[in-house]
Design an enzyme around this catalytic site. Structure first.
Site, mmCIF file in Angstrom:
data_model
loop_
_atom_site.group_PDB
_atom_site.id
_atom_site.type_symbol
_atom_site.label_atom_id
_atom_site.label_comp_id
_atom_site.label_asym_id
_atom_site.label_seq_id
_atom_site.Cartn_x
_atom_site.Cartn_y
_atom_site.Cartn_z
ATOM 1 N N ASP A 1 -8.914 -5.664 -5.708
ATOM 2 C CA ASP A 1 -8.444 -4.565 -4.858
ATOM 3 C C ASP A 1 -8.449 -3.264 -5.665
ATOM 4 O O ASP A 1 -7.882 -3.195 -6.758
ATOM 5 C CB ASP A 1 -7.032 -4.882 -4.360
ATOM 6 C CG ASP A 1 -6.469 -3.834 -3.414
ATOM 7 O OD1 ASP A 1 -7.232 -2.951 -2.976
ATOM 8 O OD2 ASP A 1 -5.262 -3.913 -3.106
ATOM 9 N N HIS B 1 -7.707 -5.958 0.187
ATOM 10 C CA HIS B 1 -6.502 -5.125 0.208
ATOM 11 C C HIS B 1 -5.455 -5.557 1.233
ATOM 12 O O HIS B 1 -4.267 -5.286 1.052
ATOM 13 C CB HIS B 1 -6.890 -3.666 0.484
ATOM 14 C CG HIS B 1 -5.721 -2.724 0.460
ATOM 15 N ND1 HIS B 1 -5.030 -2.425 -0.700
ATOM 16 C CD2 HIS B 1 -5.110 -2.018 1.452
ATOM 17 C CE1 HIS B 1 -4.052 -1.570 -0.421
ATOM 18 N NE2 HIS B 1 -4.070 -1.310 0.878
ATOM 19 N N SER C 1 0.834 -1.194 0.000
ATOM 20 C CA SER C 1 0.000 0.000 0.000
ATOM 21 C C SER C 1 0.877 1.256 0.000
ATOM 22 O O SER C 1 1.693 1.429 -0.904
ATOM 23 C CB SER C 1 -0.958 -0.056 1.196
ATOM 24 O OG SER C 1 -2.010 0.870 1.066
#
EC number: 3.1.1.-
Length: 419
Positions: free
Chosen positions: A302, A339, A236
């Site tokens: 995602d 995610h 991320s």
């Protein structure tokens, strides 16, 4: 007896892998050609290896804002990997953490990027723990085929919140890439966390970039007579920083010891759920570099990897997975389960491809319960509680006088350690 059994189990794991012989291919020497579909078994475990080193950043990060150490690392560098669960049955995690990375931001960023304690007595009102630098010990070097320097960038705490709330502007990156590349532009948020410093904080008197470059340079000089690799990982927000950091290191020649400028080492970034980092000029710069490889693992449902949607270009090689194929995970899933990094690693462990006819089969011995570490993503019949990773008693510990106090931080002076 237990120690002997543990050693036998580790030896059994090691003989089934060929990391030492194949590390250059596994690190993308040929852009993973012919290794992704179907997924090479050694590469499957290699990706998980670095994914777990990125996950360690989440497992040590203090997200309890009621603690005076919110935004810091719970654990010190000593025995770091044992404390985050990467010692038992992890024969290749033979690393020592040599430096912690701290970051700040000179612009406002969401709490999911930088988190601070409520208390006025908090350890820092300006800085956050942002990751670590580690290097293989002699045993790890033998097992992996070279001295491996790892830079692991921490990810965002609640990444889905910033998709709508954060302004995705581009800023010039001349301070990183110089006048030769004065057209390159980078996402303002990633740039700010990477480049900001704050004189008020003892942790960020120098920016995160310089902290990393200094430590990587020190280690390269120390091991200049050995075969060395630099591996950077993140998920991320951490994936974006890993991509930026890897590009910076190679573009500016920081992958060469100062005393041996003729000797460059390969730099590979294993990134997961990465948002986009820069514009088309950033991609052009990246594509012209020889010593860099980036493998972007992307879970198809995602949404984070498609952000920011306009004005950005992707770099590196993409490795798609689809956790919706897992028979262990709840269906339908949600944004959080699609995610989370542990979900990604579960997907890597079991992926057989992303086509409609492709099945899901766990080809490595990896506990499915890890998926639920920070989310509630497993089916009820798996009998694993959701969001199960918490400190014992949430960090409260009884003292010698019978009182109870919050004990959720190990002191670490972060001075250079020479292993």
């Amino acid at each position: 007896m237990k120690r002997k059994k543990k050693e036998e189990e580790e030896e059994k794991l090691i003989v089934t892998r060929e990391f030492a012989k194949r590390w250059r291919d596994l690190s993308g020497q040929n852009h993973w050609k012919g290794m992704l579909q179907p997924l090479d078994q050694d590469l499957r475990e290699y990706i998980i290896h670095y994914g777990e080193m990125a996950q360690a950043g989440y497992d040590t990060f203090n997200i309890n804002t009621e603690s005076q150490f919110a935004g810091a690392s719970i654990y010190s560098r000593k025995d770091f990997f044992a404390k985050v669960g990467l010692e038992i049955a992890h024969p290749y995690t033979k690393y020592k953490v040599t430096k912690f990375i701290y970051a700040t931001s000179d612009i406002h960023v969401p709490e999911s990027f930088l988190l601070f304690p409520i208390s006025r007595e908090g350890w820092s009102k300006e800085s956050n723990w942002m990751g670590y630098v580690a290097v293989t010990d002699d045993q790890g070097t033998a097992l992996l085929g070279r001295r491996d320097i790892v830079v692991s960038w921490r990810g965002s705490v609640q990444p889905l919140e910033w998709v709508e709330d954060f302004e995705f502007g581009l800023v010039n990156a001349i301070k990183i890439f110089g006048e030769r590349n004065d057209q390159v532009q980078i996402h303002q948020g990633w740039y700010s966390i990477y480049m900001s410093q704050d004189e008020r904080s003892p942790f960020t008197k120098t920016n995160a970039r310089d902290q990393v470059l200094r430590e990587v340079g020190r280690l390269l000089e120390k091991y200049k007579d050995e075969e060395v690799s630099i591996t950077i990982c993140g998920h991320s927000l951490g994936a974006a920083l890993a991509t930026l950091s890897a590009t910076d290191i190679v573009a500016n020649g920081y992958n060469r010891p100062k005393s041996r400028p003729d000797k460059s080492c390969p730099v590979t970034a294993f990134v997961f759920a990465s948002p986009r980092v820069g514009d088309s000029d950033f991609r052009k710069l990246f594509s012209g570099l020889e010593d860099i490889r980036v493998l972007r693992t992307r879970n198809l449902p995602d949404v984070i990897p498609i952000y920011p949607p306009i004005g950005y270009s992707e770099v590196g090689d993409e490795f798609p997975i689809d956790t919706r194929k897992s028979p262990y995970m709840k269906s339908p899933g949600n944004l959080a389960t699609f995610h989370c990094l542990e979900g990604y690693l579960h997907g890597v462990a079991g992926t057989q491809g992303t086509n409609k006819a492709d099945l899901f089969r766990l080809d490595v011995e990896r506990a499915i319960g890890l998926v639920n570490k920070s989310v509630d993503g497993l089916k009820d019949e798996c009998m694993v509680p959701g969001k199960w990773r918490v400190l014992k008693n949430k960090g409260m510990a009884q003292q010698d006088d019978g009182s109870w106090e919050l004990v959720d931080h190990e002191i670490d002076d972060n001075e250079d350690l020479d292993f």
